[in-house]
Scaffold this active site. Structure first.
Site, PDB file in Angstrom:
ATOM      1  N   GLY A  94       0.837  -1.192   0.000  1.00 51.54           N
ATOM      2  CA  GLY A  94       0.000   0.000   0.000  1.00 51.54           C
ATOM      3  C   GLY A  94       0.865   1.232   0.000  1.00 51.54           C
ATOM      4  O   GLY A  94       2.075   1.168   0.245  1.00 51.54           O
ATOM      5  N   PRO A  95       0.267   2.383  -0.280  1.00 51.62           N
ATOM      6  CA  PRO A  95       1.044   3.621  -0.335  1.00 51.62           C
ATOM      7  C   PRO A  95       1.615   3.993   1.036  1.00 51.62           C
ATOM      8  O   PRO A  95       1.163   3.515   2.072  1.00 51.62           O
ATOM      9  CB  PRO A  95       0.015   4.656  -0.808  1.00 51.62           C
ATOM     10  CG  PRO A  95      -1.312   4.075  -0.465  1.00 51.62           C
ATOM     11  CD  PRO A  95      -1.166   2.591  -0.564  1.00 51.62           C
ATOM     12  N   SER A  96       2.614   4.879   1.028  1.00 50.43           N
ATOM     13  CA  SER A  96       3.211   5.360   2.283  1.00 50.43           C
ATOM     14  C   SER A  96       2.145   6.038   3.139  1.00 50.43           C
ATOM     15  O   SER A  96       1.279   6.752   2.625  1.00 50.43           O
ATOM     16  CB  SER A  96       4.334   6.359   1.989  1.00 50.43           C
ATOM     17  OG  SER A  96       5.383   5.732   1.294  1.00 50.43           O
ATOM     18  N   GLY A  97       2.218   5.796   4.456  1.00 58.75           N
ATOM     19  CA  GLY A  97       1.260   6.411   5.373  1.00 58.75           C
ATOM     20  C   GLY A  97      -0.038   5.656   5.500  1.00 58.75           C
ATOM     21  O   GLY A  97      -0.970   6.149   6.142  1.00 58.75           O
ATOM     22  N   GLY A 113      -0.396   2.790   7.077  1.00 64.27           N
ATOM     23  CA  GLY A 113      -0.483   2.115   8.375  1.00 64.27           C
ATOM     24  C   GLY A 113       0.219   0.778   8.436  1.00 64.27           C
ATOM     25  O   GLY A 113       0.013   0.016   9.389  1.00 64.27           O
ATOM     26  N   GLU A 159      10.425  -3.801   4.681  1.00 65.54           N
ATOM     27  CA  GLU A 159      11.217  -3.234   3.574  1.00 65.54           C
ATOM     28  C   GLU A 159      12.665  -3.710   3.647  1.00 65.54           C
ATOM     29  O   GLU A 159      13.603  -2.933   3.497  1.00 65.54           O
ATOM     30  CB  GLU A 159      11.172  -1.698   3.646  1.00 65.54           C
ATOM     31  CG  GLU A 159       9.785  -1.103   3.571  1.00 65.54           C
ATOM     32  CD  GLU A 159       9.241  -1.090   2.154  1.00 65.54           C
ATOM     33  OE1 GLU A 159       9.949  -1.550   1.237  1.00 65.54           O
ATOM     34  OE2 GLU A 159       8.109  -0.637   1.968  1.00 65.54           O
TER      35      GLU A 159
END
Length: 597
Positions: A381-384, A386, A511
């Site tokens: 999912g995109p950054s931020g 959760g 990551e």
């Protein structure tokens, strides 16, 4: 005027409460009572011997003739000096021992407390501030104990005993001296309150400076790379300048107190010499009594001067005590009373999970998610969105506002914190290492002694044995602060070896390969494959190419789970995932609609 009186009353209450808190804090460290009692007795002996000396001097002077000296008085005088010196030396050592012991215990309590504090504390408080509490504030307490606390009692004895002897020698001159005591108190109390305010601000600035120094020195490469030396120098100069200003305020107070007491002492001495000279001339006082009176006067005035220093020092310590108590009173991580320890490899379930770092700003909204045992679950999912917050909740760094996380049907908060975290192996993008050797980092937090065969086997499985064996000191090579002497890929493989030695049932990969070059990434991926074998694995990844073979992929958007399935399933039924996959794979292959096989 009324406001000033209210402020004065408030300060008085703070002062009394602060002193009580200080006494409680010292009592909680279980100070060496026997040593303190012996030191106190020796100090009283020293004080008593000091009070006897003037009386012996009186007898020596009054009985002095050209033909004979009173030898017994001389020997008694010398004996008093010897006893005073020996008692003083031993008591000073004992007081310093007691002070060091109390502060060592207090620092240990603080350090253990800091290690048990929850993550939100570290989010809200700067590292340097906490360091300052453990070092600078405790040093203030040690100085007070070693230099002033027990001597305070002896000073009281010296003052009370000295005043009694002064009245015994001449009550008229004693009354003249006592008339100056109220004047001294009028000076002492306002000065003490002012010193308290200044010292509290000074300690806060010291903590701020410590924070700036630890942050800048810790990230000195960033500072130099971006040429911000001047900017950081100005920030440090600002803090130092403020401390200098507070130091000058303190110096002005001390500069006022010192000469003032010298003036009072000189004035008293002149008056006593004048009045005493007239009383000697009239036969009301002998020469020996006048000399004894002056010696006793100094023994009374000197402790009174020390009371001033003690008062200002105590005000400083009250401020330090408040900050130390704030840490000691802080709520710790929940140490669950149950002895239940998680066993085996079970399914992890997130049940309607809600969480906010800041009240009213929810980060996760009703997360429902199942992580199958011994399978690989990827969270994308995109950054931020959760993703890392889920990891933090799983490790119980934070507790959810509502909802729960269960392991094999049992809420993870029912397990003891240590046993739960021992089941988890964590490999992050940064791969943090501690200053020390490669071997020490591989066995860090293992909780048992690992043989060299185990360490080498873990290194081989983590594809790190090849580069370790080439190092001059091998496994005894120092990695430097935060592992700075090793490359990113080498740090990652050391972190993987550490996780392999820990042999966790649950593996969290955050990551883990995103910052590596292609060669290092290939080696780390192979090491991770060995690590993931037979374990429940949860992976956070931005690059979908690293997780397309996962058993389950979870799409997280703005704190909501918007999709769950395999790569093929999400490509067909999740528009956002499909768009993200197409963009990434086009960027990798340079051809549209290209996907890895």
């Amino acid at each position: 005027m009324e406001e000033q009186q209210q402020a004065g009353q408030a300060e008085s209450k703070i002062g009394k409460k602060g002193f009580k808190d200080f006494v409680k804090l010292i009592a909680a460290t279980n100070p060496p009572k026997l040593i303190l009692i012996i030191a106190l007795i020796l100090t009283l002996i020293q004080t008593t011997a000091g009070l006897i000396v003037p009386l012996m001097t009186k007898g020596l002077i009054d009985g002095l003739t050209m033909s004979a000296l009173n030898k017994s008085v001389i020997f008694l005088l010398l004996g008093a000096f010897v006893i005073q010196a020996i008692a003083s030396g031993i008591s000073i050592y004992m007081l310093n021992y007691a002070g060091q012991r109390v502060v060592a215990t207090l620092r240990t309590k603080l350090w253990n407390k800091v290690l048990s504090l929850p993550m939100p504390y570290f989010d809200r408080n700067r590292t340097g501030d906490t360091m300052s509490r453990i070092t600078n504030d405790t040093s203030q307490i040690m100085t007070l104990i070693a230099d002033y606390l027990v001597s305070f009692v002896s000073n009281i004895v010296a003052v009370v005993g000295g005043v009694a002897l002064l009245f015994y020698l001449d009550w008229v001159m004693s009354l003249i001296i006592l008339s100056l005591v109220p004047l001294t108190l009028l000076i002492l109390l306002p000065v003490g309150r002012k010193m308290y305010k200044i010292s509290k601000k000074q300690q806060d600035e010291m903590a701020g400076l410590t924070s700036v120094l630890s942050q800048v020195i810790g990230e000195i490469r960033l500072v130099k790379a971006y040429g911000t030396e001047k900017q950081e120098a100005e920030a440090g100069d600002s803090r130092i300048g403020k401390m200098f200003a507070f130091g000058l305020q303190e110096a002005r107070i001390l500069a006022l107190i010192g000469p003032l007491f010298t003036f009072v002492m000189t004035a008293v001495l002149v008056v006593i010499l004048g009045v005493g000279g007239m009383r000697v001339a009239s036969g009301l006082l002998s020469p020996g009594e006048l000399v004894a009176f002056i010696l006793l006067l100094f023994q009374v005035i000197m402790p009174m001067g020390q009371f001033t220093t003690l008062y200002s020092r105590l005000q400083k310590v009250v401020g330090a005590t408040e900050r130390i108590q704030a840490i000691l009173a802080h709520e710790e991580e929940p140490r669950h009373s149950t002895a239940i320890a998680p066993k085996g490899n079970e399914t992890i379930t997130f049940n309607n999970l809600h969480f906010s770092y800041v009240t009213g700003e929810e980060v996760l909204h009703g997360i429902n998610l199942t992580v199958p045992a011994r399978k690989v679950t990827a969270i994308v999912g995109p950054s931020g969105s959760g993703k890392s917050t889920l990891f933090s909740l799983l490790e119980q760094f934070y507790l959810p506002e509502s909802g729960s996380i269960s392991y094999g049907g049992q809420a993870i908060t029912d397990y003891s914190l240590a046993s739960w975290r021992s089941k988890i192996g964590y490999v992050s993008q940064e791969s943090p290492l501690m200053a020390g050797t490669i071997k020490e980092n591989m066995t860090y937090g293992l909780g048992r002694e690992a043989s060299m065969d185990e360490i080498r086997q873990a290194a081989e499985m983590a594809y790190s044995s090849a580069f370790i064996d080439k190092l001059p000191q091998g496994y005894d090579t120092e990695v430097g602060e935060r592992g700075i002497k090793l490359s990113g890929g080498q740090r990652q493989r050391i972190a993987i070896a550490r996780a392999l030695l820990r042999s966790p049932d649950i593996l969290l990969l955050d990551e883990a390969t995103s910052s590596l070059d292609s060669t290092s990434e290939h080696e780390v991926q192979q090491a991770l494959s060995n690590l993931m074998e037979g374990r429940t694995t949860v992976v956070i990844a931005h690059r979908l190419s690293t997780v397309v073979d996962s058993d389950q992929i979870v799409v997280l958007e703005q704190g909501h789970v918007t999709g769950t399935g395999t790569h093929a399933e999400l490509i067909s039924n999740h528009p956002v995932y499909r768009e993200l996959a197409q963009k990434q794979f086009v960027a990798q292959d340079g051809k549209p609609d290209s996907e890895p096989e």
